[in-house]
Design a protein around this motif. Structure first.
Motif, PDB file in Angstrom:
ATOM      1  N   ALA A 272      -4.250  -3.759 -12.521  1.00 16.79           N
ATOM      2  CA  ALA A 272      -3.538  -3.734 -11.237  1.00 16.79           C
ATOM      3  C   ALA A 272      -3.990  -2.537 -10.412  1.00 16.79           C
ATOM      4  O   ALA A 272      -3.257  -1.561 -10.218  1.00 16.79           O
ATOM      5  CB  ALA A 272      -2.036  -3.706 -11.476  1.00 16.79           C
ATOM      6  N   GLU A 274      -4.611  -2.174  -7.138  1.00 18.14           N
ATOM      7  CA  GLU A 274      -3.900  -1.919  -5.878  1.00 18.14           C
ATOM      8  C   GLU A 274      -2.586  -1.190  -6.148  1.00 18.14           C
ATOM      9  O   GLU A 274      -2.230  -0.239  -5.445  1.00 18.14           O
ATOM     10  CB  GLU A 274      -3.643  -3.230  -5.140  1.00 18.14           C
ATOM     11  CG  GLU A 274      -4.871  -3.865  -4.530  1.00 18.14           C
ATOM     12  CD  GLU A 274      -5.519  -2.971  -3.470  1.00 18.14           C
ATOM     13  OE1 GLU A 274      -4.783  -2.283  -2.741  1.00 18.14           O
ATOM     14  OE2 GLU A 274      -6.758  -2.965  -3.390  1.00 18.14           O
ATOM     15  N   ALA A 275      -1.859  -1.619  -7.145  1.00 20.15           N
ATOM     16  CA  ALA A 275      -0.608  -0.951  -7.491  1.00 20.15           C
ATOM     17  C   ALA A 275      -0.859   0.477  -7.947  1.00 20.15           C
ATOM     18  O   ALA A 275      -0.107   1.406  -7.602  1.00 20.15           O
ATOM     19  CB  ALA A 275       0.124  -1.733  -8.578  1.00 20.15           C
ATOM     20  N   GLU A 276      -1.913   0.696  -8.719  1.00 21.03           N
ATOM     21  CA  GLU A 276      -2.250   2.041  -9.174  1.00 21.03           C
ATOM     22  C   GLU A 276      -2.527   2.952  -7.991  1.00 21.03           C
ATOM     23  O   GLU A 276      -2.046   4.102  -7.948  1.00 21.03           O
ATOM     24  CB  GLU A 276      -3.473   1.994 -10.092  1.00 21.03           C
ATOM     25  CG  GLU A 276      -3.218   1.323 -11.432  1.00 21.03           C
ATOM     26  CD  GLU A 276      -4.461   1.181 -12.266  1.00 21.03           C
ATOM     27  OE1 GLU A 276      -4.367   0.629 -13.377  1.00 21.03           O
ATOM     28  OE2 GLU A 276      -5.550   1.622 -11.813  1.00 21.03           O
ATOM     29  N   LEU A 289       7.776   1.325  -6.469  1.00 26.03           N
ATOM     30  CA  LEU A 289       7.221   0.448  -7.492  1.00 26.03           C
ATOM     31  C   LEU A 289       7.234  -1.006  -7.033  1.00 26.03           C
ATOM     32  O   LEU A 289       6.274  -1.753  -7.254  1.00 26.03           O
ATOM     33  CB  LEU A 289       8.012   0.606  -8.792  1.00 26.03           C
ATOM     34  CG  LEU A 289       7.757   1.921  -9.535  1.00 26.03           C
ATOM     35  CD1 LEU A 289       8.886   2.210 -10.515  1.00 26.03           C
ATOM     36  CD2 LEU A 289       6.426   1.867 -10.261  1.00 26.03           C
ATOM     37  N   ALA A 292       4.487  -1.390  -4.485  1.00 23.07           N
ATOM     38  CA  ALA A 292       3.173  -1.371  -5.117  1.00 23.07           C
ATOM     39  C   ALA A 292       2.874  -2.711  -5.777  1.00 23.07           C
ATOM     40  O   ALA A 292       1.748  -3.227  -5.692  1.00 23.07           O
ATOM     41  CB  ALA A 292       3.107  -0.239  -6.141  1.00 23.07           C
ATOM     42  N   ALA A 293       3.864  -3.282  -6.456  1.00 27.40           N
ATOM     43  CA  ALA A 293       3.666  -4.584  -7.090  1.00 27.40           C
ATOM     44  C   ALA A 293       3.420  -5.666  -6.048  1.00 27.40           C
ATOM     45  O   ALA A 293       2.580  -6.559  -6.236  1.00 27.40           O
ATOM     46  CB  ALA A 293       4.879  -4.927  -7.946  1.00 27.40           C
ATOM     47  N   GLU A 294       4.128  -5.610  -4.944  1.00 29.54           N
ATOM     48  CA  GLU A 294       3.921  -6.601  -3.892  1.00 29.54           C
ATOM     49  C   GLU A 294       2.529  -6.482  -3.287  1.00 29.54           C
ATOM     50  O   GLU A 294       1.892  -7.488  -2.959  1.00 29.54           O
ATOM     51  CB  GLU A 294       4.999  -6.445  -2.825  1.00 29.54           C
ATOM     52  CG  GLU A 294       6.382  -6.887  -3.321  1.00 29.54           C
ATOM     53  CD  GLU A 294       7.493  -6.625  -2.330  1.00 29.54           C
ATOM     54  OE1 GLU A 294       7.241  -5.899  -1.330  1.00 29.54           O
ATOM     55  OE2 GLU A 294       8.614  -7.132  -2.542  1.00 29.54           O
ATOM     56  N   GLU A 296      -0.081  -5.511  -4.956  1.00 30.54           N
ATOM     57  CA  GLU A 296      -0.983  -6.064  -5.966  1.00 30.54           C
ATOM     58  C   GLU A 296      -1.082  -7.579  -5.856  1.00 30.54           C
ATOM     59  O   GLU A 296      -2.165  -8.162  -6.036  1.00 30.54           O
ATOM     60  CB  GLU A 296      -0.499  -5.679  -7.366  1.00 30.54           C
ATOM     61  CG  GLU A 296      -1.419  -6.073  -8.477  1.00 30.54           C
ATOM     62  CD  GLU A 296      -2.762  -5.371  -8.382  1.00 30.54           C
ATOM     63  OE1 GLU A 296      -3.788  -6.056  -8.550  1.00 30.54           O
ATOM     64  OE2 GLU A 296      -2.791  -4.147  -8.129  1.00 30.54           O
ATOM     65  N   ARG A 314       6.814  -8.026 -10.746  1.00 28.20           N
ATOM     66  CA  ARG A 314       7.299  -6.899  -9.940  1.00 28.20           C
ATOM     67  C   ARG A 314       8.416  -6.153 -10.663  1.00 28.20           C
ATOM     68  O   ARG A 314       8.400  -4.922 -10.772  1.00 28.20           O
ATOM     69  CB  ARG A 314       7.800  -7.433  -8.593  1.00 28.20           C
ATOM     70  CG  ARG A 314       8.396  -6.380  -7.662  1.00 28.20           C
ATOM     71  CD  ARG A 314       9.148  -7.075  -6.541  1.00 28.20           C
ATOM     72  NE  ARG A 314      10.286  -7.833  -7.063  1.00 28.20           N
ATOM     73  CZ  ARG A 314      10.724  -8.989  -6.550  1.00 28.20           C
ATOM     74  NH1 ARG A 314      10.116  -9.527  -5.517  1.00 28.20           N
ATOM     75  NH2 ARG A 314      11.763  -9.597  -7.082  1.00 28.20           N
ATOM     76  N   ILE A 317       7.036  -4.386 -13.960  1.00 26.93           N
ATOM     77  CA  ILE A 317       6.291  -3.158 -13.653  1.00 26.93           C
ATOM     78  C   ILE A 317       7.260  -2.014 -13.377  1.00 26.93           C
ATOM     79  O   ILE A 317       7.123  -0.910 -13.913  1.00 26.93           O
ATOM     80  CB  ILE A 317       5.354  -3.380 -12.449  1.00 26.93           C
ATOM     81  CG1 ILE A 317       4.191  -4.282 -12.842  1.00 26.93           C
ATOM     82  CG2 ILE A 317       4.833  -2.043 -11.916  1.00 26.93           C
ATOM     83  CD1 ILE A 317       3.351  -4.748 -11.667  1.00 26.93           C
TER      84      ILE A 317
END
Length: 352
Positions: A272, A274-276, A289, A292-294, A296, A314, A317
């Motif tokens: 992941a 993009e989330a990172e 968080l 970030a998941a969205e 990704e 989501r 994570i």
């Protein structure tokens, strides 16, 4: 029963030469034999590689570890050094399959296991992965368990390995022996291929090429890690969504480093990135968080029956990262710091 030849490899060169002629490598056989029984795999010959010298776990002075391709999943999960320094890997292994299968399944075989898509496993149905050009009936059929990101119009299957998800978060590197000899190394993140227009090609392996091991670099100083899996039942089930997380906290509570890999959502273990990027250097609040998941999953292409996986990923994570950072005990923490706490219990799903 379809007839096939069988021989035991005496050395890597002989194994590669035989496989280059169309034979298939056999190690634990926990996936290959199943596919042969179903008629999905129809090798003309099997080359048993279990006698080759790739069954050791080498812990190095710098904190890295080299895991032989023939190391059994049960031995790897129970290795003291792995449990102490790479607990997310032990947790992932113990969440997969059953004790009996883990005692047979190997590291290399686990990386190479095939999708459990119903259409792939049913030879009476079309499947682009099994028979290129025949179509993907899962797109309009039973796809609840299948991928939501990294898919194509040709295939929406998932890669089922739990072990590979943890290894992806640990920046693993796969060691390969080409058929012509020598060796090459491929980051695990590049080892599995997305389907595109050629879903039948799942990895970068060339004909006759043999996995010899997997290398894990030393964990970052101060890292905590965890693997968590959501499935339909507690035991012996593949992941709907899984998360492997490796986190290093800064003195201000921010994420000095964060690595995230996802299972159950893509045709390969999904790093992941993009989330990172969205989380690195920031304090991981639930809102951040979630955002970030969205980010990704911005390119996800869910189908009607599996769109729920995005929300599930989501939430998972957020729960795992907050748990590691000590900020949300209600998310399921067991009170450990995540680096060397209790390992996950009875498993399901991925094997090798």
């Amino acid at each position: 029963m379809r007839p096939f030849a069988y021989e035991r490899a005496t050395d890597p060169a002989a194994a590669a030469a035989t496989a280059r002629g169309g034979a298939v490598f056999l190690a634990g056989g926990t996936n290959l034999v199943d596919l042969m029984k179903l008629g999905v795999a129809r090798p003309a010959a099997l080359v048993d590689v279990t006698g080759l010298p790739y069954d050791r776990i080498e812990h190095r002075p710098d904190g890295s570890v080299l895991i032989g391709a023939l190391v059994r999943n049960s031995d790897l999960a129970g290795d003291r050094g792995v449990r102490e320094r790479f607990p997310a890997l032990a947790q992932a292994l113990l969440s997969g399959a059953s004790g009996q299968l883990r005692s047979m399944a190997t590291t290399g075989g686990n990386l190479l296991q095939r999708t459990r898509c119903l259409y792939f496993q049913d030879v009476t149905k079309p499947c682009n992965k099994r028979d290129p050009g025949t179509g993907c009936p899962a797109i309009h059929g039973a796809h609840r368990d299948l991928a939501v990101i990294g898919t194509s119009d040709a295939c929406v299957a998932t890669q089922p390995s739990d072990m590979a998800v943890a290894m992806a978060a640990l920046d693993a590197v796969v060691h390969l022996r080409p058929a012509a000899g020598g060796g090459r190394k491929v980051p695990l993140d590049d080892f599995h291929l997305l389907p595109g227009d050629t879903p039948e090609r799942e990895t970068v392996l060339e004909p006759g090429e043999l996995i010899t091991g997997v290398e894990l670099p030393p964990p970052p100083p101060g890292a905590v890690m965890r693997y968590r899996k959501v499935r339909d039942r507690w035991s012996y089930a593949f992941a709907l969504v899984s998360v492997a997380a490796v986190a290093v906290a800064g003195s201000d509570g921010s994420l000095r480093e964060i690595r995230l890999a996802l299972g159950g959502v893509a045709p390969r273990p999904w790093r992941a990135r993009e989330a990172e990027r969205a989380l690195t250097g920031r304090v991981p609040t639930r809102e951040r968080l979630t955002a970030a998941a969205e980010a990704e999953f911005a390119t996800a292409r869910p189908l009607p029956g599996n769109e729920f996986k995005i929300g599930l990923a989501r939430d998972l994570i957020a729960a795992v990262v907050l748990d590691l950072m000590g900020g949300d005990r209600a998310a399921g923490s067991n009170g450990s710091n995540g680096s060397n706490g209790p390992v996950a219990g009875p498993g399901g799903g991925g094997r090798g």
